[in-house]
Scaffold this active site. Structure first.
Site, PDB file in Angstrom:
ATOM      1  N   CYS A  84      49.267 -28.018 -20.399  1.00 19.97           N
ATOM      2  CA  CYS A  84      48.782 -27.375 -21.629  1.00 19.97           C
ATOM      3  C   CYS A  84      49.856 -26.567 -22.309  1.00 19.97           C
ATOM      4  CB  CYS A  84      47.594 -26.505 -21.320  1.00 19.97           C
ATOM      5  SG  CYS A  84      46.198 -27.547 -21.022  1.00 19.97           S
ATOM      6  N   LYS A 135      51.085 -27.603 -26.101  1.00 25.79           N
ATOM      7  CA  LYS A 135      50.071 -27.505 -27.149  1.00 25.79           C
ATOM      8  C   LYS A 135      50.743 -27.131 -28.465  1.00 25.79           C
ATOM      9  CE  LYS A 135      45.281 -26.123 -26.659  1.00 25.79           C
ATOM     10  NZ  LYS A 135      44.322 -25.468 -25.826  1.00 25.79           N
ATOM     11  N   ASP A 157      35.320 -23.680 -28.151  1.00 27.83           N
ATOM     12  CA  ASP A 157      35.945 -24.535 -27.132  1.00 27.83           C
ATOM     13  C   ASP A 157      35.437 -25.969 -27.201  1.00 27.83           C
ATOM     14  OD1 ASP A 157      37.396 -22.414 -25.916  1.00 27.83           O
ATOM     15  OD2 ASP A 157      35.509 -21.718 -25.068  1.00 27.83           O
ATOM     16  N   ASP A 186      40.298 -33.234 -24.698  1.00 31.51           N
ATOM     17  CA  ASP A 186      41.451 -32.446 -24.279  1.00 31.51           C
ATOM     18  C   ASP A 186      42.417 -33.361 -23.536  1.00 31.51           C
ATOM     19  OD1 ASP A 186      42.954 -30.140 -23.901  1.00 31.51           O
ATOM     20  OD2 ASP A 186      41.161 -28.961 -23.466  1.00 31.51           O
ATOM     21  N   ASP A 204      36.073 -27.079 -21.002  1.00 34.15           N
ATOM     22  CA  ASP A 204      35.558 -26.717 -22.324  1.00 34.15           C
ATOM     23  C   ASP A 204      34.030 -26.757 -22.348  1.00 34.15           C
ATOM     24  OD1 ASP A 204      37.942 -26.238 -23.644  1.00 34.15           O
ATOM     25  OD2 ASP A 204      38.234 -28.354 -24.147  1.00 34.15           O
ATOM     26  N   HIS A 215      40.720 -45.677 -23.705  1.00 37.61           N
ATOM     27  CA  HIS A 215      41.679 -46.367 -24.555  1.00 37.61           C
ATOM     28  C   HIS A 215      43.064 -46.115 -23.977  1.00 37.61           C
ATOM     29  CE1 HIS A 215      43.262 -48.098 -28.201  1.00 37.61           C
ATOM     30  NE2 HIS A 215      44.025 -47.029 -28.391  1.00 37.61           N
ATOM     31  N   THR A 216      43.853 -47.181 -23.825  1.00 38.83           N
ATOM     32  CA  THR A 216      45.208 -46.983 -23.303  1.00 38.83           C
ATOM     33  C   THR A 216      46.211 -47.469 -24.340  1.00 38.83           C
ATOM     34  OG1 THR A 216      45.051 -49.122 -22.223  1.00 38.83           O
ATOM     35  CG2 THR A 216      44.651 -47.205 -20.850  1.00 38.83           C
ATOM     36  N   ASP A 223      37.335 -21.047 -21.886  1.00 35.57           N
ATOM     37  CA  ASP A 223      38.219 -21.450 -20.776  1.00 35.57           C
ATOM     38  C   ASP A 223      39.650 -21.136 -21.199  1.00 35.57           C
ATOM     39  OD1 ASP A 223      38.288 -23.564 -22.633  1.00 35.57           O
ATOM     40  OD2 ASP A 223      38.971 -24.965 -21.107  1.00 35.57           O
TER      41      ASP A 223
END
Ligand SMILES: Cc1cc2nc3c(=O)[nH]c(=O)nc-3n(C[C@H](O)[C@H](O)[C@H](O)COP(=O)(O)OP(=O)(O)OC[C@H]3O[C@@H](n4cnc5c(N)ncnc54)[C@H](O)[C@@H]3O)c2cc1C
Length: 519
Positions: free
Chosen positions: A184, A187, A217, A234, A257, A308-309, A394
């Protein structure tokens, strides 16, 4: 009795059998056979000697292969060298330099082996036998000498000095380019997000209870049947080389979240970007990511229902998650003066992984950080509900200061934080004290203007921990002060061992400060 020229055919309990069939009985067998080369070296087509070791020039470049280098035990130098670490270790710097020189087209350096070395055998009774220049010595001083050499060598590879200060003994770990943290810490800054959303505007929708009009959140929407659904997405770039761990932590983190709003996560979609340099490797990495994610999702009763890749430069893992919310959401803006602030997990994942990337974190620190990141917020959310928490969030990429600041602004309140009460992960205080910071720290630290306190407080490493970006951080919630003790007892019972009351919500301060720091 010395038997020269005899060949051992096999070893058996109580003795060995020679190739002429004779059995030699023994109480203890010491097997001393020397080094052998792995068969694939000889099969590789590289020039090898009769024992299968790769022939190298005095620059350590493989004979007839200018772009390949070999060093240490696998290399056959001319003249032949014993397979001893003392040679491998001294070849290391020459190898590193020559690899770089080859890429840059510079002149290669020659490796000149020492003519002899001190060899010692520890007899495990406080004495050792040693040889050098054809002389042999025995006794305690020989052991003490060898022990002194070994300890001095190993000390050079310790990350911290004996006084806890970082050593500079590992210059190869110093990054040449500014480091960018994963997790994170990667960000986009809070202000950039706020400004972009302000420019975008919000479309009104009667079914949206929590949305962009008052960002929280998670989004909370109502179905046509009137049921509340909380949803969130996220994700982050890999913060470690283990894809299973990245997948699992990303899933735990995404669910945070929903837990913060009091929802019960039920379904998840994965969004994974993966470097597709090699199809087999990409498949395995994807499998590891999703298996790690399943470990977290299955445990919390969340079904992975799709995803989804995409091909990308590096691993990036995210989840869209949603589930029912049986009651009104715990909003950011519902803190009230008199509430106690409870944090369910310790802070420090950002700085610890930054330290890890520099080779400066102890293994035990990273293990503790990972254990914390893998802990689901489910139990903390249950406790928050049981004790009547009104507001919850969070703690993630913006750090405690950023997320608490958002709650306080929305609640039109201030907070008094007790730095001594702030739970920090093992090693976080040391790393912050050394001056290490996550790459997202400076952006988060722009919130410093909202802090007030004497220099004695604001200069403490704990004050900097407020800006440390958290990956899979804990829940931060406010409860009426009378319930704080009960909340902590329940959290500790549930396994959130680091949970602490970190301060109190107070009336807003004059002059724009949001948080006052006290010891
Ligand atoms: C029991 C023992 C005691 C020793 N004591 C001493 C001593 O006191 N003093 C001394 O100077 N020397 C000592 N040595 C010798 C010393 O350990 C070696 O000379 C030295 O480690 C060689 O370093 P190296 O980097 O070339 O190889 P190694 O240290 O053997 O490292 C090679 C690495 O390559 C990895 N590897 C192998 N195949 C593959 C593959 N296909 N793909 C990827 N990775 C692979 C291996 O796992 C290993 O990590 C000792 C050796 C042994 C076995």
């Amino acid at each position: 009795e010395l038997r020269l020229g005899a060949r051992v055919a096999r070893a058996e309990p109580g003795g060995v059998v020679l190739d002429d069939g004779e059995r030699v009985a023994c109480d203890a067998l010491v097997w001393a056979v020397g080094a052998a080369s792995p068969p694939w070296l000889a099969a590789s087509g590289l020039p090898t000697d009769a024992r299968g070791f790769v022939r190298v020039r005095d620059t350590l470049a493989v004979v007839d292969h200018d772009a390949l280098f070999a060093a240490g035990d696998c290399a056959r130098f001319e003249p032949d060298l014993p397979k001893a670490g003392v040679y491998a270790v001294r070849q290391g710097p020459v190898l590193a330099r020559n690899l770089e020189a080859r890429v840059r087209g510079a002149t290669l350096r020659r490796y000149a082996p020492q003519r002899d070395y001190f060899a010692a055998l520890n007899l495990a009774d406080g004495t050792a036998i040693g040889t050098k220049w054809g002389f042999a010595l025995e006794g305690r001083p020989v052991f003490a000498f060898k022990d002194w050499i070994d300890r001095g060598f190993v000390r050079r590879f310790q990350v911290l000095g004996p006084d806890g200060a970082p050593t500079v003994a590992w210059p190869a770990m110093q990054p040449r380019a500014p480091m960018r943290c994963g997790g994170c810490a990667a960000k986009v800054g809070e202000r950039a997000l706020e400004r972009a959303l302000a420019r975008l505007g919000v479309a009104h929708d009667a079914d949206v209870e929590l949305g962009l009009a008052a960002p929280d959140d998670a989004a909370v929407v109502r179905t046509s049947g009137g049921e509340r659904i909380a949803a969130s997405v996220d994700g982050f770039p890999a913060f470690t080389a283990d894809p299973w761990l990245v997948g699992r932590v990303a899933a735990v983190h995404a669910l945070g979240d929903l837990y913060a709003k009091g929802a019960a996560p039920r379904f998840a979609l994965a969004q994974v970007a993966i470097a597709e340099d090699d199809a087999a490797r990409a498949e395995e990495e994807l499998f590891q990511v999703l298996a790690g994610a399943r470990a977290a999702l299955d445990a919390d009763g969340v079904a992975l229902v799709g995803g989804h890749t995409t091909a990308g430069d590096a691993l990036h893992v995210g989840f869209a998650v949603w589930g029912p919310l049986p009651h009104a959401p715990l909003r950011l803006g519902a803190l009230a003066p008199g509430d106690a602030l409870i944090l369910s997990k310790a802070l420090g994942t950002g700085v610890l992984f930054a330290a890890d990337a520099l080779g400066r974190a102890r293994g035990a620190w990273i293990e503790a950080a990972i254990a914390s990141m893998l802990r689901s917020d489910a139990a903390a959310a249950r406790v928050a509900h049981e004790v009547g928490a009104r507001a919850c969030t969070d703690v993630s990429g913006f750090g405690l200061a950023g997320h608490l600041g958002a709650m306080l602004r929305a609640s039109k309140a201030g907070a008094r934080l007790a730095l001594d009460a702030l739970p920090l992960l093992p090693g976080a205080r040391e790393c912050l004290g050394f001056g290490l910071r996550s790459s997202a720290h400076p952006e988060n630290a722009k919130a410093r203007g909202a802090l007030r306190g004497a220099a004695a407080q604001t200069a403490r490493p704990e004050a900097d921990a407020l800006f440390d970006p958290q990956t899979s951080g804990g829940l931060l919630f406010g409860v009426p002060a009378a319930r704080a003790r009960d909340a902590l007892a329940r959290l500790h019972d549930a396994g959130d061992a680091a949970a602490a009351r970190i301060g109190d919500v107070v009336e807003p301060f004059a002059g724009g400060a949001l948080v006052e720091l006290v010891d």
